[in-house]
Design a protein around this motif. Structure first.
Motif, mmCIF file in Angstrom:
data_model
loop_
_atom_site.group_PDB
_atom_site.id
_atom_site.type_symbol
_atom_site.label_atom_id
_atom_site.label_comp_id
_atom_site.label_asym_id
_atom_site.label_seq_id
_atom_site.Cartn_x
_atom_site.Cartn_y
_atom_site.Cartn_z
ATOM 1 N N UNK A 64 0.862 -1.818 -0.109
ATOM 2 C CA UNK A 64 0.372 0.283 -0.073
ATOM 3 C C UNK A 64 1.164 1.096 0.552
ATOM 4 N N UNK A 65 2.522 1.197 0.463
ATOM 5 C CA UNK A 65 2.767 2.414 0.206
ATOM 6 C C UNK A 65 3.482 2.702 -0.591
ATOM 7 N N UNK A 66 3.958 1.395 -1.216
ATOM 8 C CA UNK A 66 4.291 1.609 -2.598
ATOM 9 C C UNK A 66 2.823 2.475 -3.578
ATOM 10 N N UNK A 67 2.193 1.970 -3.771
ATOM 11 C CA UNK A 67 0.775 2.446 -3.839
ATOM 12 C C UNK A 67 1.138 3.967 -4.640
ATOM 13 N N UNK A 68 0.844 4.340 -2.407
ATOM 14 C CA UNK A 68 0.442 5.263 -2.200
ATOM 15 C C UNK A 68 1.765 6.353 -2.893
ATOM 16 N N UNK A 69 3.031 6.267 -2.408
ATOM 17 C CA UNK A 69 4.252 6.533 -3.556
ATOM 18 C C UNK A 69 4.688 6.995 -5.150
ATOM 19 N N UNK A 70 3.997 5.297 -5.338
ATOM 20 C CA UNK A 70 4.149 6.096 -7.011
ATOM 21 C C UNK A 70 2.339 6.989 -7.260
ATOM 22 N N UNK A 71 1.862 6.991 -7.154
ATOM 23 C CA UNK A 71 0.607 7.898 -6.797
ATOM 24 C C UNK A 71 1.111 9.792 -7.135
ATOM 25 N N UNK A 72 1.525 9.599 -5.742
ATOM 26 C CA UNK A 72 2.103 11.112 -5.225
ATOM 27 C C UNK A 72 3.072 11.504 -6.188
ATOM 28 N N UNK A 73 4.370 10.194 -6.810
ATOM 29 C CA UNK A 73 4.807 10.502 -7.828
ATOM 30 C C UNK A 73 4.005 11.390 -9.608
ATOM 31 N N UNK A 74 3.712 10.422 -9.436
ATOM 32 C CA UNK A 74 2.504 10.697 -10.775
ATOM 33 C C UNK A 74 1.519 12.529 -11.001
ATOM 34 N N UNK A 75 1.527 12.333 -9.905
ATOM 35 C CA UNK A 75 0.809 13.844 -9.176
ATOM 36 C C UNK A 75 1.400 14.489 -9.421
#
Length: 173
Positions: A64-75
């Motif tokens: 989940x934390x990796x998904x969150x980080x990837x979403x943040x980087x995409x943002x």
């Protein structure tokens, strides 16, 4: 809603338990209440949509934390393309706590501002280890970096925070 056995059920149950930690991690990433809420919600949705990619019994926090980080980087990439922007100004951060005395609230705000002013790599490690309570090994696993890198980033962050807080103490005395 009907849940299949396996990853869907584990993710759904795990999200309920992990959600507050996930939100705090998203806040450490973004520096904004609103963005943290958006990242956390997007992470939850993506986790449920991609549940077939999760292996039951493995570390759900890490996933989940990796998904969150990837979403943040995409943002960040999207914002950069849209308006050449970046993170929210450190002055926009406001987390009042009605239970605190005004003096303690000011100290806590100064600490938060100091943490949020750290470079992103250090800020994320401080958030995982000192705020969320993960061990060095767990944080390294979540971020997929060596434990030595975690230790180095924390050491550097502690030095920077110590200097900032000493400056704050001498300015308020």
């Amino acid at each position: 809603m009907f849940w299949k056995k396996g990853p869907d059920k584990e993710i759904s149950k795990g999200l309920k338990e992990i959600y507050p930690r996930l939100w705090r991690y998203a806040f450490i990433l973004s520096g904004s209440h609103d963005k943290a809420s958006d990242i956390t919600q997007a992470t939850s949705v993506r986790a449920l949509e991609k549940s077939h990619q999760y292996s039951p019994g493995t570390d759900l926090n890490r996933w989940l934390f990796r998904i969150a980080k990837n979403i943040w980087l995409n943002e960040l990439r999207s914002e950069s393309v849209r308006d050449m922007g970046g993170m929210a100004s450190i002055d926009e951060i406001d987390i009042p706590d009605a239970k605190l005395s005004p003096e303690l609230g000011m100290v806590n705000e100064e600490i938060l501002l100091s943490v949020m002013s750290l470079p992103e790599a250090q800020r994320i490690v401080v958030g995982l280890v000192y705020i969320e309570g993960y061990s060095y090994e767990e944080a390294a696993n979540i971020l997929d970096i060596p434990v030595g890198t975690i230790m180095s980033r924390l050491s550097t962050a502690r030095l920077k925070l110590s200097k900032k807080l000493k400056q704050y103490q001498s300015a308020t005395v």
